[in-house]
Design a protein around this motif. Sequence first.
Motif: not given
Length: 267
Positions: A260-267, A88-90, A54-61
């Motif tokens: 169809g995901l030809g490129r990989i990158e880190g966040l 997340v929607r909020a 609940a803490a991680r997902v909204p912050a990351l998105l």
Amino acid sequence: MTDPRDRPLLFFDSGVGGLSVLAPARALIPTAPIVYVADSAGYPYGTRSEAEIAARVPALLGRLAERYDPRLIVIACNTASTIALAAVRAALDVGVVGTVPAIKPAAEASVSRVIGVLGTDATVRQPYVDDLAARFAADCTVLRHGSAALVELAEAKLRGEAADLAAYRVVLAGLFGQPGGERIDTIVNACTHFPLVVDELTAAAGQRLRFVDGGPGIGRRVAHLTAGQDWPDVAGEGVAVFTRLDARAEALAPALRGYGLGRIEGL
């Protein structure tokens, strides 16, 4: 100035499970720009606490929405959706589509009226699942089993690693071994990882079973919500983003190209 047609659809999961949601969406919108995000630094979600998710997902998105400016976010993860979708929607000023266990279509399909729900530990214990069962499968016996092992089997398969069917039989025994489990005729794959190994599950079951998941319905929902929008004329190279870019993530590159995901990158 960025062409508005290049604003992507952003698919989010703890790992590669969301590919089972991406595929039906791309089939309906083949030229859609795609950003696929795997929270590999937080993987697996199914063994984490509700409070962590609940803490991680909204912050990351929130970070991802700022970085990629998506036209729509798809939380292609049952665990994240059942725990964090409302938050997340909020928090975000962008449309968000969640993923929930496909109990309704399973109840509609079941003849024996005994349904199995196969998910992560975190998903199968959610009150949301209780509500879905009460609303759509009140006349059914709904048996649940949480499996972290099956999540890892799906990840390993996409890295090109083979697994013995015995590992899948152990997972299914968690359902079939419950009182009434021998009457199960329909199983809800309530984790987006699990449709990726549905052939193995079918072979391991050794009996006639119907597996259902939410992927096709989510694809239709994405197409509906974006109907009438402008898309590029041709499909571009999608990008896979990992919150921890390591050797395990790099090993997924061949499988990701198939989506169809030809490129990989880190966040």
